[in-house]
Design a protein around this motif. Structure first.
Motif, PDB file in Angstrom:
ATOM      1  N   PHE A 251       0.820  -1.206   0.000  1.00  0.00           N
ATOM      2  CA  PHE A 251       0.000   0.000   0.000  1.00  0.00           C
ATOM      3  C   PHE A 251       0.861   1.267   0.000  1.00  0.00           C
ATOM      4  O   PHE A 251       0.355   2.364  -0.235  1.00  0.00           O
ATOM      5  CB  PHE A 251      -0.914   0.026   1.230  1.00  0.00           C
ATOM      6  CG  PHE A 251      -2.075  -0.928   1.158  1.00  0.00           C
ATOM      7  CD1 PHE A 251      -3.299  -0.509   0.676  1.00  0.00           C
ATOM      8  CD2 PHE A 251      -1.936  -2.246   1.557  1.00  0.00           C
ATOM      9  CE1 PHE A 251      -4.376  -1.377   0.613  1.00  0.00           C
ATOM     10  CE2 PHE A 251      -2.998  -3.129   1.495  1.00  0.00           C
ATOM     11  CZ  PHE A 251      -4.220  -2.698   1.011  1.00  0.00           C
ATOM     12  N   GLY A 252       2.160   1.128   0.258  1.00  0.00           N
ATOM     13  CA  GLY A 252       3.027   2.292   0.365  1.00  0.00           C
ATOM     14  C   GLY A 252       2.784   3.013   1.688  1.00  0.00           C
ATOM     15  O   GLY A 252       1.936   2.629   2.487  1.00  0.00           O
ATOM     16  N   GLY A 253       3.504   4.053   1.909  1.00  0.00           N
ATOM     17  CA  GLY A 253       3.308   4.827   3.127  1.00  0.00           C
ATOM     18  C   GLY A 253       3.863   4.128   4.349  1.00  0.00           C
ATOM     19  O   GLY A 253       4.689   3.219   4.267  1.00  0.00           O
ATOM     20  N   GLU A 254       3.397   4.571   5.522  1.00  0.00           N
ATOM     21  CA  GLU A 254       3.941   4.104   6.783  1.00  0.00           C
ATOM     22  C   GLU A 254       3.169   2.891   7.308  1.00  0.00           C
ATOM     23  O   GLU A 254       2.013   2.668   6.966  1.00  0.00           O
ATOM     24  CB  GLU A 254       3.883   5.221   7.826  1.00  0.00           C
ATOM     25  CG  GLU A 254       4.687   6.461   7.453  1.00  0.00           C
ATOM     26  CD  GLU A 254       4.584   7.533   8.524  1.00  0.00           C
ATOM     27  OE1 GLU A 254       3.845   7.312   9.517  1.00  0.00           O
ATOM     28  OE2 GLU A 254       5.220   8.581   8.368  1.00  0.00           O
ATOM     29  N   HIS A 255       3.853   2.165   8.156  1.00  0.00           N
ATOM     30  CA  HIS A 255       3.192   1.085   8.886  1.00  0.00           C
ATOM     31  C   HIS A 255       3.775   1.046  10.293  1.00  0.00           C
ATOM     32  O   HIS A 255       4.887   1.529  10.533  1.00  0.00           O
ATOM     33  CB  HIS A 255       3.392  -0.269   8.195  1.00  0.00           C
ATOM     34  CG  HIS A 255       4.804  -0.737   8.179  1.00  0.00           C
ATOM     35  ND1 HIS A 255       5.690  -0.414   7.166  1.00  0.00           N
ATOM     36  CD2 HIS A 255       5.510  -1.499   9.071  1.00  0.00           C
ATOM     37  CE1 HIS A 255       6.863  -0.950   7.414  1.00  0.00           C
ATOM     38  NE2 HIS A 255       6.792  -1.609   8.556  1.00  0.00           N
ATOM     39  N   VAL A 256       3.009   0.515  11.229  1.00  0.00           N
ATOM     40  CA  VAL A 256       3.471   0.353  12.601  1.00  0.00           C
ATOM     41  C   VAL A 256       3.183  -1.077  13.040  1.00  0.00           C
ATOM     42  O   VAL A 256       2.208  -1.688  12.600  1.00  0.00           O
ATOM     43  CB  VAL A 256       2.779   1.350  13.566  1.00  0.00           C
ATOM     44  CG1 VAL A 256       3.155   2.781  13.218  1.00  0.00           C
ATOM     45  CG2 VAL A 256       1.274   1.179  13.539  1.00  0.00           C
ATOM     46  N   MET A 257       4.039  -1.598  13.885  1.00  0.00           N
ATOM     47  CA  MET A 257       3.847  -2.942  14.408  1.00  0.00           C
ATOM     48  C   MET A 257       3.014  -2.865  15.685  1.00  0.00           C
ATOM     49  O   MET A 257       3.211  -1.966  16.519  1.00  0.00           O
ATOM     50  CB  MET A 257       5.188  -3.609  14.695  1.00  0.00           C
ATOM     51  CG  MET A 257       6.147  -3.655  13.505  1.00  0.00           C
ATOM     52  SD  MET A 257       5.471  -4.488  12.040  1.00  0.00           S
ATOM     53  CE  MET A 257       5.321  -6.167  12.672  1.00  0.00           C
ATOM     54  N   VAL A 258       2.107  -3.802  15.843  1.00  0.00           N
ATOM     55  CA  VAL A 258       1.287  -3.886  17.045  1.00  0.00           C
ATOM     56  C   VAL A 258       1.493  -5.267  17.661  1.00  0.00           C
ATOM     57  O   VAL A 258       1.949  -6.202  16.992  1.00  0.00           O
ATOM     58  CB  VAL A 258      -0.203  -3.643  16.731  1.00  0.00           C
ATOM     59  CG1 VAL A 258      -0.401  -2.236  16.178  1.00  0.00           C
ATOM     60  CG2 VAL A 258      -0.746  -4.675  15.745  1.00  0.00           C
ATOM     61  N   PRO A 259       1.187  -5.421  18.947  1.00  0.00           N
ATOM     62  CA  PRO A 259       1.483  -6.698  19.630  1.00  0.00           C
ATOM     63  C   PRO A 259       0.787  -7.885  18.983  1.00  0.00           C
ATOM     64  O   PRO A 259      -0.288  -7.758  18.381  1.00  0.00           O
ATOM     65  CB  PRO A 259       0.968  -6.455  21.054  1.00  0.00           C
ATOM     66  CG  PRO A 259       1.000  -4.976  21.224  1.00  0.00           C
ATOM     67  CD  PRO A 259       0.672  -4.408  19.882  1.00  0.00           C
ATOM     68  N   ALA A 260       1.428  -9.038  19.126  1.00  0.00           N
ATOM     69  CA  ALA A 260       0.856 -10.282  18.606  1.00  0.00           C
ATOM     70  C   ALA A 260      -0.486 -10.559  19.265  1.00  0.00           C
ATOM     71  O   ALA A 260      -0.737 -10.153  20.408  1.00  0.00           O
ATOM     72  CB  ALA A 260       1.817 -11.434  18.860  1.00  0.00           C
ATOM     73  N   LEU A 261      -1.346 -11.244  18.541  1.00  0.00           N
ATOM     74  CA  LEU A 261      -2.692 -11.546  19.018  1.00  0.00           C
ATOM     75  C   LEU A 261      -2.803 -13.022  19.378  1.00  0.00           C
ATOM     76  O   LEU A 261      -2.128 -13.864  18.784  1.00  0.00           O
ATOM     77  CB  LEU A 261      -3.718 -11.195  17.940  1.00  0.00           C
ATOM     78  CG  LEU A 261      -3.769  -9.721  17.539  1.00  0.00           C
ATOM     79  CD1 LEU A 261      -4.661  -9.529  16.325  1.00  0.00           C
ATOM     80  CD2 LEU A 261      -4.260  -8.879  18.704  1.00  0.00           C
ATOM     81  N   PRO A 262      -3.672 -13.357  20.332  1.00  0.00           N
ATOM     82  CA  PRO A 262      -3.801 -14.762  20.742  1.00  0.00           C
ATOM     83  C   PRO A 262      -4.483 -15.606  19.669  1.00  0.00           C
ATOM     84  O   PRO A 262      -5.371 -15.136  18.951  1.00  0.00           O
ATOM     85  CB  PRO A 262      -4.677 -14.682  22.001  1.00  0.00           C
ATOM     86  CG  PRO A 262      -5.481 -13.427  21.824  1.00  0.00           C
ATOM     87  CD  PRO A 262      -4.555 -12.473  21.118  1.00  0.00           C
ATOM     88  N   GLY A 263      -4.024 -16.848  19.555  1.00  0.00           N
ATOM     89  CA  GLY A 263      -4.723 -17.815  18.726  1.00  0.00           C
ATOM     90  C   GLY A 263      -4.447 -17.758  17.243  1.00  0.00           C
ATOM     91  O   GLY A 263      -5.074 -18.486  16.474  1.00  0.00           O
TER      92      GLY A 263
END
Length: 299
Positions: A251-263
């Motif tokens: 998609f281009g542009g910025e991205h941020v990492m977020v915490p892993a999700l359960p399951g």
């Protein structure tokens, strides 16, 4: 010879993303069919309705399917497309009771109803059962209930008789996908964030892969399996693994990492061999779809 779809067709979850698209396709492909949608509108919305007299929309639960059908005096269905279940992995931990009721109790009644009318059941299984050599079916309440339903359908057919075919969806995306709220899909979320000029949120570690399948390919697969499929094992994916971080970068542009999700599972990739036996192959690619989306919506 595959069966022809005419007369009365039932689509559970017919006001949802996949169910709504399926109904629109059935109206074109089978102009002589009468279509009934049964949806509890948990995620489904009237915005997905088709304004056509051949379609009847019923607001109700699959647990009450036999009574609803009898009370309305509807003709016996020829084919039942069962799309109306709870269908989110991470959220199923909080929605355990809903997952159980929609997927276990509701599907039990749909199977019994379908067999009682001598109809063919087309069931939307979950690709989550194939991850990690089958161990991923125990990762979360959603995957577990879906895997148990597969066992139930196969056993029911042996115990009582049932004409059925089981399909498996791999991360469906495309027009009409859910993009807002806690039940939004990955591509739906990325598109919404892109249009809002926000950084795209990528669940850590970002190396986990998914096989993304366009809604048009899913619908073609469902119809082909309904016509000529039998038994289990119709995986509807592309056979291509996409790391989620790579998808965000498209998609281009910025991205941020977020915490892993359960399951959540680490990999997803379809073996489409059996689906090919009914003449199905995927035609749409995720990278081409995203490139077209970005070109149509430049920042």
């Amino acid at each position: 010879m595959g069966r022809t779809l005419s007369r009365t067709l039932l689509v559970t979850g017919g006001a949802g993303f996949v169910g709504g698209a399926l109904i629109r396709s059935l109206l074109v492909d089978y102009p002589d069919a009468a279509i009934v949608s049964l949806d509890n509108y948990f995620i489904g919305t009237p915005e997905n309705h088709v304004n056509d007299p051949r379609v009847t929309y019923i607001d109700g639960s699959t647990t009450d399917i036999a009574k609803i059908w009898a009370d309305r005096g509807l003709p016996a269905p020829q084919t039942v497309f069962h799309m109306g279940e709870y269908s989110r992995i991470v959220q199923s931990f909080q929605d355990h009771d809903l997952t159980w009721d929609f997927n276990m109790l509701g599907t039990k009644e749909v199977v019994k109803f379908t067999a009682g009318h001598g109809a063919k059941l087309i069931y939307a299984g979950s690709s989550s059962k194939f991850g990690n050599d089958g161990q991923d079916e125990n990762l979360n309440p959603y995957a577990w209930t879906k895997a148990k339903n597969i066992e139930y359908i196969r056993n029911y057919a042996n115990w009582y008789g049932l004409d059925y075919a089981i399909t498996y969806f791999y991360n469906v995306y495309g027009p009409g996908q859910v993009s807002n709220g806690k039940y939004a899909t990955v591509i739906g979320i990325f598109e919404r964030q892109y249009l809002a000029g926000e950084p795209l949120t990528v669940v850590s570690p970002g190396t986990q892969t998914r096989d993304f399948t366009h809604i048009d390919d899913i619908i073609r697969g469902l119809v082909l399996v309904a016509r000529g499929g039998a038994g289990d094992g119709y995986l509807l994916g592309t056979g291509t693994e996409w790391p989620l971080l790579d998808v965000a970068k498209m998609f281009g542009g910025e991205h941020v990492m977020v915490p892993a999700l359960p399951g959540e599972r680490t990999r997803g990739q379809a073996d489409i061999t059996k689906a090919g036996e009914v003449g199905w192959r995927p035609e749409r690619r995720l990278d081409e779809y995203i490139a077209e989306f970005v070109a149509t919506n430049p920042r």
